[in-house]
Design a protein around this motif. Sequence first.
Motif, PDB file in Angstrom:
ATOM      1  N   LEU A 205     -21.187   4.554 -12.172  1.00 52.18           N
ATOM      2  CA  LEU A 205     -21.198   5.549 -11.095  1.00 52.18           C
ATOM      3  C   LEU A 205     -20.274   6.718 -11.410  1.00 52.18           C
ATOM      4  O   LEU A 205     -20.595   7.874 -11.098  1.00 52.18           O
ATOM      5  CB  LEU A 205     -20.812   4.910  -9.762  1.00 52.18           C
ATOM      6  N   GLU A 206     -19.158   6.430 -12.056  1.00 47.43           N
ATOM      7  CA  GLU A 206     -18.237   7.505 -12.445  1.00 47.43           C
ATOM      8  C   GLU A 206     -18.897   8.437 -13.455  1.00 47.43           C
ATOM      9  O   GLU A 206     -18.718   9.658 -13.405  1.00 47.43           O
ATOM     10  CB  GLU A 206     -16.939   6.918 -13.018  1.00 47.43           C
TER      11      GLU A 206
ATOM     12  N   CYS B  95     -23.031   8.528  -4.470  1.00 44.95           N
ATOM     13  CA  CYS B  95     -21.877   8.504  -5.375  1.00 44.95           C
ATOM     14  C   CYS B  95     -21.346   9.901  -5.653  1.00 44.95           C
ATOM     15  O   CYS B  95     -20.171  10.079  -5.991  1.00 44.95           O
ATOM     16  CB  CYS B  95     -22.197   7.741  -6.659  1.00 44.95           C
ATOM     17  N   LYS B  96     -22.202  10.916  -5.495  1.00 45.95           N
ATOM     18  CA  LYS B  96     -21.759  12.296  -5.693  1.00 45.95           C
ATOM     19  C   LYS B  96     -21.266  12.949  -4.400  1.00 45.95           C
ATOM     20  O   LYS B  96     -20.816  14.097  -4.414  1.00 45.95           O
ATOM     21  CB  LYS B  96     -22.915  13.132  -6.274  1.00 45.95           C
ATOM     22  N   GLY B  97     -21.396  12.231  -3.280  1.00 49.99           N
ATOM     23  CA  GLY B  97     -20.963  12.791  -2.005  1.00 49.99           C
ATOM     24  C   GLY B  97     -21.864  13.895  -1.498  1.00 49.99           C
ATOM     25  O   GLY B  97     -21.429  14.781  -0.759  1.00 49.99           O
TER      26      GLY B  97
ATOM     27  N   VAL C  41     -27.580   8.220  -6.159  1.00 50.48           N
ATOM     28  CA  VAL C  41     -27.041   9.420  -6.806  1.00 50.48           C
ATOM     29  C   VAL C  41     -26.368  10.316  -5.770  1.00 50.48           C
ATOM     30  O   VAL C  41     -25.244  10.784  -5.957  1.00 50.48           O
ATOM     31  CB  VAL C  41     -28.146  10.192  -7.555  1.00 50.48           C
TER      32      VAL C  41
ATOM     33  N   VAL D  65     -22.171   8.941 -13.765  1.00 48.16           N
ATOM     34  CA  VAL D  65     -23.217   9.682 -13.039  1.00 48.16           C
ATOM     35  C   VAL D  65     -22.605  10.818 -12.221  1.00 48.16           C
ATOM     36  O   VAL D  65     -23.177  11.907 -12.129  1.00 48.16           O
ATOM     37  CB  VAL D  65     -24.044   8.724 -12.152  1.00 48.16           C
ATOM     38  N   LYS D  66     -21.429  10.581 -11.644  1.00 47.83           N
ATOM     39  CA  LYS D  66     -20.725  11.642 -10.906  1.00 47.83           C
ATOM     40  C   LYS D  66     -20.516  12.865 -11.778  1.00 47.83           C
ATOM     41  O   LYS D  66     -20.525  14.005 -11.291  1.00 47.83           O
ATOM     42  CB  LYS D  66     -19.356  11.145 -10.428  1.00 47.83           C
ATOM     43  N   GLY D  67     -20.315  12.641 -13.084  1.00 42.66           N
ATOM     44  CA  GLY D  67     -20.026  13.736 -13.998  1.00 42.66           C
ATOM     45  C   GLY D  67     -21.252  14.445 -14.559  1.00 42.66           C
ATOM     46  O   GLY D  67     -21.118  15.429 -15.276  1.00 42.66           O
TER      47      GLY D  67
ATOM     48  N   GLY E 295     -23.735   0.531  -6.705  1.00 37.75           N
ATOM     49  CA  GLY E 295     -24.247   1.585  -5.827  1.00 37.75           C
ATOM     50  C   GLY E 295     -25.089   1.107  -4.664  1.00 37.75           C
ATOM     51  O   GLY E 295     -25.594   1.928  -3.889  1.00 37.75           O
TER      52      GLY E 295
END
Length: 320
Positions: free
Chosen positions: A210-211, A279-281, A276, A213-215, A238
């Motif tokens: 998840l970290e 996790c990305k807010g 997605v 994917v955040k990037g 997730g």
Amino acid sequence: MATIRMIDIAVNFTDNMFKGIYNGKQHHVSDIAAVLSRAWSAGVDRIIVTGGSLEESKEALAIAETDARLFCTVGVHPTRCNEFDESGDPEKHFQELLSLAKVGVEKGKVVAIGECGLDYDRLHFCPSDIQKKYFDKQFELAYLVKLPMFLHMRAAANDFCDILERNKDRFSGGVAHSFTGSAEDCDKLLLFSNLFIGVNGCSLKTAENLEVVKGIPVERMMVETDSPYCEIKNTHAGVNFVKSLWPSKKKEKYDQGCIVKGRNEPCLVRQVLEVVAGCKGITDIDQLSKTLYHNTCRVFFPHDLDSAADALLSSGMGPK
């Protein structure tokens, strides 16, 4: 459900599970029609059926011809690249792939070369030297038919990127699908301006995933299921972001109105979109879906780019 438009870029409809066969045993009838009905109802707009060998690519094209919203790839998966040499005439095998791709392009059905790439996690299926040789060779297919690449990379980032760099002028764009690599691997791929990252349940298993994917910038991302594999499981990091659910039953108690437990299918790409976003807010999932839709059209359906861009602009997410 909200009117979200999605394109699932990776569905293995040639897999026996969609014929109702699990581990060699028939449990239910072929049910692609029911699976598609759920997908369209969930907001899936188009599906790309994956080809992973010459024979599978032929089957993928035949399946794609059954519905106007189905498309496919033509290519050889890294774990199956032995088929070139085992055919007895690698060049003839290549020419058969080329002919199939040309026919599919003429029919408006083949939208990419692949699934091809490198998989060093499964060298017992095909050694790395054979994988590299025929990964390199398949860029010639992309060049000859002017198609993007549908790519596979597992534990092979350095060699994969070396081959991409060598062939960067031979393909128009592509996606590294089912991405499960590190942040460093991701950064290497994003250096190629025409390359996107495909995310599915396997990309969202752990907190570390998840970290990563955040990037990934949403402007460089696509979503997929890779069904019947890579479902989002209850044990995945997730899963708490998942909002859309479907009734399911075990294959032994098959009901065409339900998802088969343990078998992923394209309607569940909506869950990937939700994870997605979570996790990305990102709170506006509709705008996220528009961006991902635009990305996918940019690579695989460029003739639709104007309408996709118009939709983005009207949503406020397009270029200012």
